[in-house]
Structures are given as structure tokens and as C-alpha cells.
Motif scaffolding. Sequence first.
Motif, PDB file in Angstrom:
ATOM      1  N   PRO A  83       0.810  -1.220   0.000  1.00  0.00           N
ATOM      2  CA  PRO A  83       0.000   0.000   0.000  1.00  0.00           C
ATOM      3  C   PRO A  83       0.840   1.264   0.000  1.00  0.00           C
ATOM      4  CG  PRO A  83      -0.970  -1.612   1.465  1.00  0.00           C
ATOM      5  CD  PRO A  83       0.371  -2.170   1.043  1.00  0.00           C
ATOM      6  N   ASP A  84       2.038   1.226   0.600  1.00  0.00           N
ATOM      7  CA  ASP A  84       2.895   2.410   0.602  1.00  0.00           C
ATOM      8  C   ASP A  84       3.390   2.740  -0.803  1.00  0.00           C
ATOM      9  OD1 ASP A  84       2.797   3.028   3.356  1.00  0.00           O
ATOM     10  OD2 ASP A  84       4.272   1.470   3.799  1.00  0.00           O
ATOM     11  N   THR A  85       3.796   1.725  -1.578  1.00  0.00           N
ATOM     12  CA  THR A  85       4.283   1.999  -2.937  1.00  0.00           C
ATOM     13  C   THR A  85       3.172   2.538  -3.824  1.00  0.00           C
ATOM     14  OG1 THR A  85       3.861  -0.257  -3.760  1.00  0.00           O
ATOM     15  CG2 THR A  85       6.021   0.171  -2.779  1.00  0.00           C
ATOM     16  N   HIS A  86       1.933   2.242  -3.484  1.00  0.00           N
ATOM     17  CA  HIS A  86       0.793   2.635  -4.308  1.00  0.00           C
ATOM     18  C   HIS A  86      -0.035   3.758  -3.679  1.00  0.00           C
ATOM     19  CE1 HIS A  86       1.885  -0.906  -6.526  1.00  0.00           C
ATOM     20  NE2 HIS A  86       0.910  -0.724  -7.388  1.00  0.00           N
ATOM     21  N   ALA A  87       0.495   4.379  -2.622  1.00  0.00           N
ATOM     22  CA  ALA A  87      -0.275   5.441  -1.961  1.00  0.00           C
ATOM     23  C   ALA A  87      -0.557   6.593  -2.910  1.00  0.00           C
ATOM     24  CB  ALA A  87       0.474   5.937  -0.726  1.00  0.00           C
ATOM     25  N   GLY A  88       0.386   6.910  -3.786  1.00  0.00           N
ATOM     26  CA  GLY A  88       0.160   7.987  -4.736  1.00  0.00           C
ATOM     27  C   GLY A  88      -0.949   7.662  -5.711  1.00  0.00           C
ATOM     28  N   LEU A  89      -0.856   6.495  -6.354  1.00  0.00           N
ATOM     29  CA  LEU A  89      -1.863   6.101  -7.342  1.00  0.00           C
ATOM     30  C   LEU A  89      -3.238   5.967  -6.711  1.00  0.00           C
ATOM     31  CD1 LEU A  89      -2.747   5.142 -10.133  1.00  0.00           C
ATOM     32  CD2 LEU A  89      -1.915   2.851  -9.524  1.00  0.00           C
ATOM     33  N   VAL A  90      -3.323   5.259  -5.592  1.00  0.00           N
ATOM     34  CA  VAL A  90      -4.625   5.037  -4.965  1.00  0.00           C
ATOM     35  C   VAL A  90      -5.181   6.339  -4.395  1.00  0.00           C
ATOM     36  CG1 VAL A  90      -5.890   3.718  -3.224  1.00  0.00           C
ATOM     37  CG2 VAL A  90      -4.010   2.642  -4.476  1.00  0.00           C
ATOM     38  N   GLY A  91      -4.305   7.139  -3.787  1.00  0.00           N
ATOM     39  CA  GLY A  91      -4.759   8.420  -3.256  1.00  0.00           C
ATOM     40  C   GLY A  91      -5.251   9.351  -4.348  1.00  0.00           C
ATOM     41  N   GLU A  92      -4.558   9.362  -5.489  1.00  0.00           N
ATOM     42  CA  GLU A  92      -4.979  10.210  -6.599  1.00  0.00           C
ATOM     43  C   GLU A  92      -6.311   9.732  -7.171  1.00  0.00           C
ATOM     44  OE1 GLU A  92      -4.631  13.418  -9.369  1.00  0.00           O
ATOM     45  OE2 GLU A  92      -3.767  12.987  -7.395  1.00  0.00           O
ATOM     46  N   LEU A  93      -6.472   8.425  -7.269  1.00  0.00           N
ATOM     47  CA  LEU A  93      -7.742   7.893  -7.753  1.00  0.00           C
ATOM     48  C   LEU A  93      -8.870   8.222  -6.784  1.00  0.00           C
ATOM     49  CD1 LEU A  93      -9.362   6.263  -9.747  1.00  0.00           C
ATOM     50  CD2 LEU A  93      -8.495   4.172  -8.696  1.00  0.00           C
ATOM     51  N   ALA A  94      -8.618   8.073  -5.496  1.00  0.00           N
ATOM     52  CA  ALA A  94      -9.626   8.414  -4.495  1.00  0.00           C
ATOM     53  C   ALA A  94      -9.970   9.903  -4.551  1.00  0.00           C
ATOM     54  CB  ALA A  94      -9.124   8.036  -3.100  1.00  0.00           C
ATOM     55  N   ARG A  95      -8.952  10.744  -4.741  1.00  0.00           N
ATOM     56  CA  ARG A  95      -9.171  12.187  -4.814  1.00  0.00           C
ATOM     57  C   ARG A  95     -10.051  12.552  -6.002  1.00  0.00           C
ATOM     58  NH1 ARG A  95      -7.577  16.651  -7.244  1.00  0.00           N
ATOM     59  NH2 ARG A  95      -6.227  15.546  -8.717  1.00  0.00           N
ATOM     60  N   ARG A  96      -9.745  11.980  -7.155  1.00  0.00           N
ATOM     61  CA  ARG A  96     -10.520  12.315  -8.351  1.00  0.00           C
ATOM     62  C   ARG A  96     -11.941  11.771  -8.278  1.00  0.00           C
ATOM     63  NH1 ARG A  96      -6.752  13.318 -13.388  1.00  0.00           N
ATOM     64  NH2 ARG A  96      -4.768  13.635 -12.318  1.00  0.00           N
ATOM     65  N   ALA A  97     -12.088  10.607  -7.657  1.00  0.00           N
ATOM     66  CA  ALA A  97     -13.421  10.007  -7.534  1.00  0.00           C
ATOM     67  C   ALA A  97     -14.205  10.575  -6.364  1.00  0.00           C
ATOM     68  CB  ALA A  97     -13.293   8.490  -7.387  1.00  0.00           C
ATOM     69  N   GLY A  98     -13.515  11.217  -5.420  1.00  0.00           N
ATOM     70  CA  GLY A  98     -14.188  11.777  -4.254  1.00  0.00           C
ATOM     71  C   GLY A  98     -14.717  10.729  -3.302  1.00  0.00           C
ATOM     72  N   ILE A  99     -13.946   9.629  -3.138  1.00  0.00           N
ATOM     73  CA  ILE A  99     -14.382   8.548  -2.260  1.00  0.00           C
ATOM     74  C   ILE A  99     -13.235   8.110  -1.346  1.00  0.00           C
ATOM     75  CG2 ILE A  99     -16.163   7.694  -3.833  1.00  0.00           C
ATOM     76  CD1 ILE A  99     -14.258   5.554  -4.782  1.00  0.00           C
ATOM     77  N   LEU A 100     -13.597   7.468  -0.265  1.00  0.00           N
ATOM     78  CA  LEU A 100     -12.638   6.886   0.658  1.00  0.00           C
ATOM     79  C   LEU A 100     -12.072   5.608   0.046  1.00  0.00           C
ATOM     80  CD1 LEU A 100     -11.450   6.732   3.614  1.00  0.00           C
ATOM     81  CD2 LEU A 100     -13.478   5.377   4.179  1.00  0.00           C
ATOM     82  N   ALA A 101     -10.756   5.392   0.187  1.00  0.00           N
ATOM     83  CA  ALA A 101     -10.116   4.187  -0.351  1.00  0.00           C
ATOM     84  C   ALA A 101      -9.378   3.448   0.746  1.00  0.00           C
ATOM     85  CB  ALA A 101      -9.147   4.551  -1.475  1.00  0.00           C
ATOM     86  N   THR A 102      -9.370   2.124   0.646  1.00  0.00           N
ATOM     87  CA  THR A 102      -8.576   1.283   1.537  1.00  0.00           C
ATOM     88  C   THR A 102      -7.723   0.358   0.687  1.00  0.00           C
ATOM     89  OG1 THR A 102     -10.345   1.318   3.194  1.00  0.00           O
ATOM     90  CG2 THR A 102      -8.596  -0.307   3.472  1.00  0.00           C
TER      91      THR A 102
END
Length: 303
Positions: A83-102
Motif C-alpha cells: 500500500p505504501d508503494t501505491h499510496a500515490g496512485l490510490v490516493g490520486e484515484l480516491a481524490r478524483r473520484a471523491g471517495i474513501l479508499a482502503t
Amino acid sequence: MSRQQREALDALLRSLPRSETPPTVEEQRSGFAAGVGRPAPEGVAVRGTVLGGRPALELEPAGVTGRGRLLYLHGGGYVIGSPDTHAGLVGELARRAGILATSVAYRLAPEHPFPAALDDGLAAYRELLEAGTDPRDLVVGGDSAGGGLILATLLAAREAGLPLPAAAVVFSPWADLTLSGASIRSKEEADPIFVEADLRDYADLYVGAGDRAQQLVSPLFADLAGLPPLLVQVGANEVLLDDAVRLAARAGAADVEVTLEIGAGLPHVFQHHYGRLDEADAALDRVARFFATHLEAAPVSTR
């Protein structure tokens, strides 16, 4: 400008050193973290948590108030990544979608071969449901091996009688560990990251002498009927192109609503390069719209 960006990215990826001797698993993990990892975007809060008995990162964009939650499984050949290596990708996707991600730290091979990763994916999905998340408010996603693992998790959830989520997205999914796709060989020169031997090594560590064609290892060969709407994004310049193309075809033949997007001149999981590659930004925007469409289409939960 986009062509220049694609060419610059290709050159950068090809310039990364390849060891003359096979690197150890730990060397691969540290190298991947250094080369791929990006921090979560500004405005996205990151919290450590536990889901399905495994460590996880919860990424919450500022101001999220609506419905929707994303369960994400990272890529890395079932051997590297976190999850740390992908925090940027997942966080950016969550930001654009406006949803919480785990994003879940499922167990990795070779210390934990198949079916450990699948057990962890299913346990995470099951816990979200048991904690009260309405499946109509839930979307799932993954990249590379994580894309294959998301598909396997959905198949396992279906077989367990669990309700399935509103939608799923997979980036450059590794859906066939038998490596039978023609692009494994035909795209080897075009792919700046992988050659066939790389994938074979990962499959050896994950499956060992097990059956690589069984559906929970290679979901390409599964009956995909009943899966939720699926968005598949892949680059044209990658050896896993045919995994994505065949997956979309089989999903469509099984009456699954599926959209396949092939990015010309793009490498494996090009979405990692958002902010510096126009096609990555556009692709993540399309994912956000895809999630919004299917979350809005679901009836409002009464829970």
C-alpha cells in the motif's frame, strides 16, 4: 506534448538498470519501492488500519461526504509492492473520484504462496460487508497482479454467496499466469519494463508447482458471469496486452458490462505517471466517472 511525454517515459523506463545477476526478493522490493513509490497527493489523509486481519492504508480525500468506498489491491507480481508503494496512485484515484479508499497489504510470495493473497483479499472484502458497507456503495480496483487478484477475489466472493460491488476497475491486469497470450512474446521489444522471464519468475514464486490455469490463479479462464461492471485499462506497449484484451472479450461473452481501453504507445500501469503524462490523468478521470456512474446508478442504501 503527449507524444513527447510518452517517448520520455519510455526512455526513462528503458534506462533503469537491469542486474546481470538475478536480484534477491528483498532487492526487488526495495528497488520497486524506490522506483515506483509516490506519496499520497496533497489533501489526501493517510491512516494506518487493519482490514481482514492485514495491515492496510486508508486514504481519505478532503471534504468527502458522499457515498462510495474503494477497496484496492496493489500490483507487484504477488511478490513485491505494498500500500505504501501505491499510496500515490490510490490516493490520486480516491481524490478524483471523491471517495474513501482502503489499500490492503495482502501477504506476498514466496513467503506466502497462493492462496494466501486471495485469502487476504476475500477476508478484506468480507469484513467491509460485515462492518456494514453496502455493496452498492463499494467499488474495487487493482493493477497488474493486483488486478488479477481483484478478479479472483470477486470470483471467490461470488462462490461464497456474497453480494458483489457496484463496479470494478483493473489496470494492466495479470489474468493469465500460464503466459499463453501472444503479446507475452510479440510485445517484448515494445515493453520497456518486462520480458517473459520476469513474469515466469513471479509465477514460479507465487504458484510453484500448482495449477496455473485454475480460475483463482488465472481468472482469465473462469466463468465470469455475474461479475459487476468492469473497466479494463491497458497500454499497447506491454506484454500483458493480451491478458486485458482476452479478459474483456470473455467478460463480454459472459454478459458482463465491460469497457476496454487500450492506450497507444503506453507501458504497463501507465496510470502511475499521473501529473506528468497526459494519458494517465485522462485515464484516472475516466475511472472516476465510471465509479460515479455506477455508484449513482445503485439505489440509495437504507442501512
